[in-house]
Design an enzyme around this catalytic site. Structure first.
Site, PDB file in Angstrom:
ATOM      1  N   LYS A 290      33.750  -0.726  29.228  1.00  0.00           N
ATOM      2  CA  LYS A 290      32.798  -1.835  29.428  1.00  0.00           C
ATOM      3  C   LYS A 290      32.713  -2.217  30.907  1.00  0.00           C
TER       4      LYS A 290
ATOM      5  N   GLY B 192      58.764   5.591  18.816  1.00  0.00           N
ATOM      6  CA  GLY B 192      59.397   5.081  17.604  1.00  0.00           C
ATOM      7  C   GLY B 192      59.172   6.029  16.433  1.00  0.00           C
TER       8      GLY B 192
ATOM      9  N   ALA C  30      27.095  12.944  20.110  1.00  0.00           N
ATOM     10  CA  ALA C  30      26.241  11.783  20.435  1.00  0.00           C
ATOM     11  C   ALA C  30      26.659  10.578  19.605  1.00  0.00           C
TER      12      ALA C  30
ATOM     13  N   VAL D 176      29.501   7.065  19.559  1.00  0.00           N
ATOM     14  CA  VAL D 176      29.605   5.860  20.378  1.00  0.00           C
ATOM     15  C   VAL D 176      30.060   6.177  21.801  1.00  0.00           C
ATOM     16  N   ILE D 177      31.108   6.994  21.925  1.00  0.00           N
ATOM     17  CA  ILE D 177      31.622   7.294  23.272  1.00  0.00           C
ATOM     18  C   ILE D 177      30.606   8.116  24.055  1.00  0.00           C
TER      19      ILE D 177
ATOM     20  N   SER E 174      33.490  14.200  23.029  1.00  0.00           N
ATOM     21  CA  SER E 174      33.654  12.925  22.290  1.00  0.00           C
ATOM     22  C   SER E 174      33.179  13.157  20.862  1.00  0.00           C
TER      23      SER E 174
ATOM     24  N   ASP F 294      43.636   1.889  13.822  1.00  0.00           N
ATOM     25  CA  ASP F 294      43.026   3.215  13.747  1.00  0.00           C
ATOM     26  C   ASP F 294      43.810   4.190  12.873  1.00  0.00           C
TER      27      ASP F 294
ATOM     28  N   ALA G 142      38.665  -2.067  17.598  1.00  0.00           N
ATOM     29  CA  ALA G 142      39.776  -2.912  18.024  1.00  0.00           C
ATOM     30  C   ALA G 142      39.847  -4.203  17.214  1.00  0.00           C
TER      31      ALA G 142
ATOM     32  N   HIS H  83      16.294 -23.671  22.606  1.00  0.00           N
ATOM     33  CA  HIS H  83      15.108 -23.046  23.185  1.00  0.00           C
ATOM     34  C   HIS H  83      15.150 -23.186  24.703  1.00  0.00           C
TER      35      HIS H  83
HETATM   36  P1  FAD Z   1      45.698   2.140  19.759  1.00  0.00           P
HETATM   37  O1  FAD Z   1      44.913   1.241  20.628  1.00  0.00           O
HETATM   38  O2  FAD Z   1      45.439   3.596  19.827  1.00  0.00           O
HETATM   39  O3  FAD Z   1      47.212   1.853  20.127  1.00  0.00           O
HETATM   40  C1  FAD Z   1      48.263   2.540  19.535  1.00  0.00           C
HETATM   41  C2  FAD Z   1      49.430   2.541  20.494  1.00  0.00           C
HETATM   42  O4  FAD Z   1      50.562   3.056  19.805  1.00  0.00           O
HETATM   43  C3  FAD Z   1      49.224   3.445  21.701  1.00  0.00           C
HETATM   44  O5  FAD Z   1      49.427   2.718  22.892  1.00  0.00           O
HETATM   45  C4  FAD Z   1      50.254   4.546  21.533  1.00  0.00           C
HETATM   46  O6  FAD Z   1      50.832   4.953  22.762  1.00  0.00           O
HETATM   47  C5  FAD Z   1      51.313   3.864  20.680  1.00  0.00           C
HETATM   48  N1  FAD Z   1      52.074   4.799  19.852  1.00  0.00           N
HETATM   49  C6  FAD Z   1      51.601   5.778  19.051  1.00  0.00           C
HETATM   50  N2  FAD Z   1      52.608   6.378  18.393  1.00  0.00           N
HETATM   51  C7  FAD Z   1      53.742   5.766  18.804  1.00  0.00           C
HETATM   52  C8  FAD Z   1      55.105   5.935  18.473  1.00  0.00           C
HETATM   53  N3  FAD Z   1      55.498   6.810  17.557  1.00  0.00           N
HETATM   54  N4  FAD Z   1      56.009   5.160  19.110  1.00  0.00           N
HETATM   55  C9  FAD Z   1      55.620   4.230  20.027  1.00  0.00           C
HETATM   56  N5  FAD Z   1      54.346   4.018  20.352  1.00  0.00           N
HETATM   57  C10 FAD Z   1      53.424   4.777  19.744  1.00  0.00           C
HETATM   58  N6  FAD Z   1      36.671  -0.491  19.835  1.00  0.00           N
HETATM   59  C11 FAD Z   1      35.981  -1.646  19.822  1.00  0.00           C
HETATM   60  O7  FAD Z   1      36.159  -2.452  18.905  1.00  0.00           O
HETATM   61  N7  FAD Z   1      35.089  -1.961  20.817  1.00  0.00           N
HETATM   62  C12 FAD Z   1      34.859  -1.133  21.854  1.00  0.00           C
HETATM   63  O8  FAD Z   1      34.064  -1.427  22.731  1.00  0.00           O
HETATM   64  C13 FAD Z   1      35.564   0.103  21.891  1.00  0.00           C
HETATM   65  N8  FAD Z   1      35.378   0.968  22.908  1.00  0.00           N
HETATM   66  C14 FAD Z   1      36.095   2.122  22.942  1.00  0.00           C
HETATM   67  C15 FAD Z   1      35.870   3.009  23.996  1.00  0.00           C
HETATM   68  C16 FAD Z   1      36.563   4.197  24.066  1.00  0.00           C
HETATM   69  C17 FAD Z   1      36.312   5.138  25.208  1.00  0.00           C
HETATM   70  C18 FAD Z   1      37.532   4.510  23.055  1.00  0.00           C
HETATM   71  C19 FAD Z   1      38.333   5.769  23.131  1.00  0.00           C
HETATM   72  C20 FAD Z   1      37.763   3.644  22.009  1.00  0.00           C
HETATM   73  C21 FAD Z   1      37.031   2.439  21.937  1.00  0.00           C
HETATM   74  N9  FAD Z   1      37.214   1.540  20.879  1.00  0.00           N
HETATM   75  C22 FAD Z   1      36.487   0.385  20.846  1.00  0.00           C
HETATM   76  C23 FAD Z   1      38.169   1.805  19.793  1.00  0.00           C
HETATM   77  C24 FAD Z   1      39.477   1.023  20.048  1.00  0.00           C
HETATM   78  O9  FAD Z   1      40.001   1.420  21.287  1.00  0.00           O
HETATM   79  C25 FAD Z   1      40.459   1.313  18.930  1.00  0.00           C
HETATM   80  O10 FAD Z   1      39.867   1.020  17.684  1.00  0.00           O
HETATM   81  C26 FAD Z   1      41.715   0.450  19.086  1.00  0.00           C
HETATM   82  O11 FAD Z   1      42.338   0.690  20.312  1.00  0.00           O
HETATM   83  C27 FAD Z   1      42.688   0.753  17.949  1.00  0.00           C
HETATM   84  O12 FAD Z   1      43.811  -0.053  18.080  1.00  0.00           O
HETATM   85  P2  FAD Z   1      45.222   0.404  17.472  1.00  0.00           P
HETATM   86  O13 FAD Z   1      46.171  -0.670  17.832  1.00  0.00           O
HETATM   87  O14 FAD Z   1      45.058   0.780  16.069  1.00  0.00           O
HETATM   88  O15 FAD Z   1      45.585   1.751  18.237  1.00  0.00           O
HETATM   89  P1  NAD Z   2      32.014   9.097  16.833  1.00  0.00           P
HETATM   90  O1  NAD Z   2      32.505   9.369  15.477  1.00  0.00           O
HETATM   91  O2  NAD Z   2      31.367   7.815  17.132  1.00  0.00           O
HETATM   92  O3  NAD Z   2      30.980  10.225  17.251  1.00  0.00           O
HETATM   93  C1  NAD Z   2      31.315  11.590  17.276  1.00  0.00           C
HETATM   94  C2  NAD Z   2      30.033  12.386  17.253  1.00  0.00           C
HETATM   95  O4  NAD Z   2      30.354  13.743  17.518  1.00  0.00           O
HETATM   96  C3  NAD Z   2      29.338  12.350  15.890  1.00  0.00           C
HETATM   97  O5  NAD Z   2      27.982  12.056  16.048  1.00  0.00           O
HETATM   98  C4  NAD Z   2      29.590  13.739  15.336  1.00  0.00           C
HETATM   99  O6  NAD Z   2      28.570  14.175  14.476  1.00  0.00           O
HETATM  100  C5  NAD Z   2      29.635  14.550  16.599  1.00  0.00           C
HETATM  101  N1  NAD Z   2      30.372  15.808  16.483  1.00  0.00           N
HETATM  102  C6  NAD Z   2      31.504  16.054  15.791  1.00  0.00           C
HETATM  103  N2  NAD Z   2      31.875  17.346  15.946  1.00  0.00           N
HETATM  104  C7  NAD Z   2      30.966  17.910  16.770  1.00  0.00           C
HETATM  105  C8  NAD Z   2      30.816  19.213  17.310  1.00  0.00           C
HETATM  106  N3  NAD Z   2      31.683  20.180  17.040  1.00  0.00           N
HETATM  107  N4  NAD Z   2      29.758  19.450  18.110  1.00  0.00           N
HETATM  108  C9  NAD Z   2      28.863  18.467  18.409  1.00  0.00           C
HETATM  109  N5  NAD Z   2      28.958  17.212  17.916  1.00  0.00           N
HETATM  110  C10 NAD Z   2      30.008  16.938  17.114  1.00  0.00           C
HETATM  111  O7  NAD Z   2      33.279   9.364  17.785  1.00  0.00           O
HETATM  112  P2  NAD Z   2      33.504   9.078  19.326  1.00  0.00           P
HETATM  113  O8  NAD Z   2      32.236   8.846  20.030  1.00  0.00           O
HETATM  114  O9  NAD Z   2      34.429  10.151  19.777  1.00  0.00           O
HETATM  115  O10 NAD Z   2      34.286   7.719  19.279  1.00  0.00           O
HETATM  116  C11 NAD Z   2      35.470   7.615  18.475  1.00  0.00           C
HETATM  117  C12 NAD Z   2      35.589   6.275  17.878  1.00  0.00           C
HETATM  118  O11 NAD Z   2      36.008   5.335  18.865  1.00  0.00           O
HETATM  119  C13 NAD Z   2      34.288   5.695  17.340  1.00  0.00           C
HETATM  120  O12 NAD Z   2      33.985   6.157  16.057  1.00  0.00           O
HETATM  121  C14 NAD Z   2      34.604   4.249  17.316  1.00  0.00           C
HETATM  122  O13 NAD Z   2      35.323   3.978  16.163  1.00  0.00           O
HETATM  123  C15 NAD Z   2      35.478   4.082  18.543  1.00  0.00           C
HETATM  124  N6  NAD Z   2      34.653   3.570  19.662  1.00  0.00           N
HETATM  125  C16 NAD Z   2      34.042   2.365  19.504  1.00  0.00           C
HETATM  126  C17 NAD Z   2      33.255   1.878  20.521  1.00  0.00           C
HETATM  127  C18 NAD Z   2      32.572   0.558  20.342  1.00  0.00           C
HETATM  128  O14 NAD Z   2      32.930  -0.154  19.418  1.00  0.00           O
HETATM  129  N7  NAD Z   2      31.602   0.203  21.168  1.00  0.00           N
HETATM  130  C19 NAD Z   2      33.076   2.595  21.688  1.00  0.00           C
HETATM  131  C20 NAD Z   2      33.692   3.827  21.793  1.00  0.00           C
HETATM  132  C21 NAD Z   2      34.497   4.292  20.769  1.00  0.00           C
END
Ligand code: FAD
Ligand code: NAD
Length: 474
Positions: free
Chosen positions: A60, A124, A190, A192-193, A278, A321, A329, A453
């Site tokens: 963001k 862990g 194509a 979210v990422i 992605s 997740d 998140a 408004h």
């Molecule tokens: P995580 O955030 O993955 O955290 C898990 C943690 O556990 C990690 O730090 C990892 O190191 C640790 N861990 C794993 N295994 C072990 C172990 N055995 N021992 C100790 N530590 C361990 N979501 C949104 O809602 N809004 C967004 O705008 C958004 N944007 C995103 C953009 C990107 C590029 C990506 C990749 C994701 C985005 N997401 C977004 C998704 C969001 O990041 C995840 O849904 C969220 O972080 C999940 O939280 P979590 O706590 O389940 O796991």
């Molecule tokens: P995604 O599931 O959003 O999109 C993955 C895309 O890749 C899909 O459209 C899928 O059909 C396509 N795909 C899969 N295999 C393929 C292949 N072999 N060739 C071409 N296309 C293929 O996953 P992401 O964009 O990697 O993001 C992962 C997750 O992270 C999201 O689902 C979301 O939960 C979280 N996220 C959330 C936000 C947000 O909330 N704004 C932002 C980024 C990520």
């Protein structure tokens, strides 16, 4: 003797750190295990997980910087503002993003101190125990707890034969840390990422091609929103999105990356300087010692839990997740609170029907509840209203009139079943719809609420009126 806690949380992301803080607030002695240092300059473990370190927050920050750049170059002209020679210093932009991450991850360490959560740095894993006390090994030392909350999150899914080095071929980690704007950027997926990070680098000047396997664009969104988004992204913004692309080979050379793919009966080659992969994320359950205690995984490798995030082992829970449901998140955080409160004997709950989705492109896309396609296939009778931002004074004043709000309400009860927004500030506007759905409100309820408004929120008001075919400004 092993250190004992009431609650041990494995993973310090949004699901885990929130569960730990809430458990501590409820009076439990609580520890949180985290193994990753991410980019910490001192190599110390960082809290906040994917979200704060390599996900929501850094993406963001870059989206905001790139939007300012795009506005300075193209958006402000309509206001009579022109600037010559607008430049982007990628290093400064990335440094700003890194500083925000450092501030927030450090802030969570502060919250742990304030709430008396013990941070246990290291990997862990379950090593034994049972209902009375589970044993978790953290970097060679065993701690015990009656309740263990697994919050290990997810990691990027990689494709066979596509070597991610996070320099030329990147997942989200590398894609958030480019040192320069690539001339030609390829993106596989194509989702979210792909759309968010593709937008960042497109706005900064890259020529962006996104290759998507599915024949449909944004299949999870309401079809009207997906159609509008397709039009804006491909026609107005110049993102080249190829649907139905079957990747057959990715080759990395000294100068860049070549992606070979089939589409229909044709073979294509995409040459790019950098490639983002992605294509979704996979749950982190490897090395967690599931087999040591018999923790069951579902068919997609996630910890198998019920609607209250209980696993099939007494006292073992899982959130975020690493379990079913959207990988968001706020969903993980809500589950963390729910579990801590259930452990305390309270009535914790998470309303999975009212979890909002936001895609932070421009225009933003946000929705909550059911899409029109889902209602049709479930045979639910509904009434729909849809109002464009172009009919709103504030949107006109801002010069940002793309998109619309669409509301779906039950035909008999008028209860709101889904709200879909594509437009400026959709991420903030969706909150009203979430509150409405949480309180089982009807479109008539929204229609009767006073909306300030001139604000963008008036589009929500008009849309509610439009459900009853009585909009006042359209
Ligand atoms: P995580 O955030 O993955 O955290 C898990 C943690 O556990 C990690 O730090 C990892 O190191 C640790 N861990 C794993 N295994 C072990 C172990 N055995 N021992 C100790 N530590 C361990 N979501 C949104 O809602 N809004 C967004 O705008 C958004 N944007 C995103 C953009 C990107 C590029 C990506 C990749 C994701 C985005 N997401 C977004 C998704 C969001 O990041 C995840 O849904 C969220 O972080 C999940 O939280 P979590 O706590 O389940 O796991
Ligand atoms: P995604 O599931 O959003 O999109 C993955 C895309 O890749 C899909 O459209 C899928 O059909 C396509 N795909 C899969 N295999 C393929 C292949 N072999 N060739 C071409 N296309 C293929 O996953 P992401 O964009 O990697 O993001 C992962 C997750 O992270 C999201 O689902 C979301 O939960 C979280 N996220 C959330 C936000 C947000 O909330 N704004 C932002 C980024 C990520």
């Amino acid at each position: 003797m092993a250190k004992q806690f009431d609650v041990v949380v494995i993973g310090g992301g949004p699901g885990g750190y929130i569960a730990a803080i809430r458990a501590a607030q409820l009076g439990f002695s609580t520890a949180c295990v985290e193994s990753e240092a991410y980019d910490d300059p001192k190599g110390e473990v960082r809290l906040g997980g994917t979200c704060l370190n390599v996900g929501c927050i850094p993406s963001k920050a870059l989206l905001q910087s790139s939007e300012h750049f795009d506005n300075a170059r193209h958006g402000f002209v309509m206001h009579g503002i022109t600037a010559d020679d607008v430049k982007i210093d990628v290093k400064t932009m990335v440094k700003r993003k890194d500083n925000i991450v450092t501030q927030l991850t450090g802030g969570i360490k502060g919250l742990f101190k304030k709430n008396k959560v013990t941070l246990l740095p290291g990997h862990g894993k379950f090593v034994g125990g049972g209902e009375d006390a589970w044993e978790v090994d953290v970097a060679g030392e065993v701690v015990t707890a009656k309740h263990v909350i697994v919050a290990t999150g997810s990691r990027p899914r990689h494709l066979d034969g596509v070597p991610v080095d996070n320099k030329l071929v990147c997942d989200n980690v590398g894609a958030l840390a480019f040192d320069a704007v690539p001339k030609r950027l390829g993106v596989i997926g194509a989702g979210v990422i792909g759309l968010e990070l593709g937008s960042v680098w497109k706005r900064l000047g890259a020529q962006v091609t996104i290759l998507e396997a599915l024949p449909d664009f944004l299949a999870a969104a309401d079809a009207a929103v997906a159609k509008e988004a397709w039009k804006v992204f491909t026609q107005k913004q110049g993102l080249d999105i190829q649907l139905g692309a079957n990747i057959t080979a990715v080759k990395v050379g000294k100068k860049g990356v070549t992606v070979e793919y089939e589409s229909g009966d044709d073979n294509h080659v995409l040459e790019c300087d950098r490639l983002i992969v992605s294509v979704g994320r996979v749950p982190n359950t490897e090395g967690l010692g599931c087999e040591a205690v018999g923790l069951k995984l579902d068919d997609r490798g996630r910890v198998d839990v019920d609607e209250h995030c209980r696993s099939y082992l007494p006292g073992v829970w899982a959130v975020g997740d690493v379990v079913r449901g959207p990988m968001l998140a706020h969903k993980g955080m809500e589950e963390g609170v729910m579990v801590a409160e259930l452990i305390a004997g309270q009535a914790g709950h998470c309303n999975y029907d009212a979890v909002p989705w936001v895609i932070y492109t421009h225009p933003e896309i946000a929705w909550v509840g059911k899409t029109e396609q889902q209602l049709k296939s479930a045979g639910i009778d509904y009434r729909a209203g849809q109002i464009p931002f172009a009919a709103n004074g504030r949107a006109l004043g801002q010069g940002d009139t793309t998109g619309f709000v669409k509301m779906l309400a039950d035909a008999k009860t008028d209860r709101i079943l889904g709200v879909h927004i594509i437009g400026t500030n959709a991420s903030e506007l969706i909150s009203e719809a979430v509150v409405a759905m949480e309180f089982h409100a009807s479109s008539e309820d929204i229609a009767r609420i006073v909306h300030a408004h001139p604000t963008l929120s008036e589009v929500m008001h008009e849309t509610a009126l439009a459900v009853d075919k009585r909009p006042l400004h359209f």
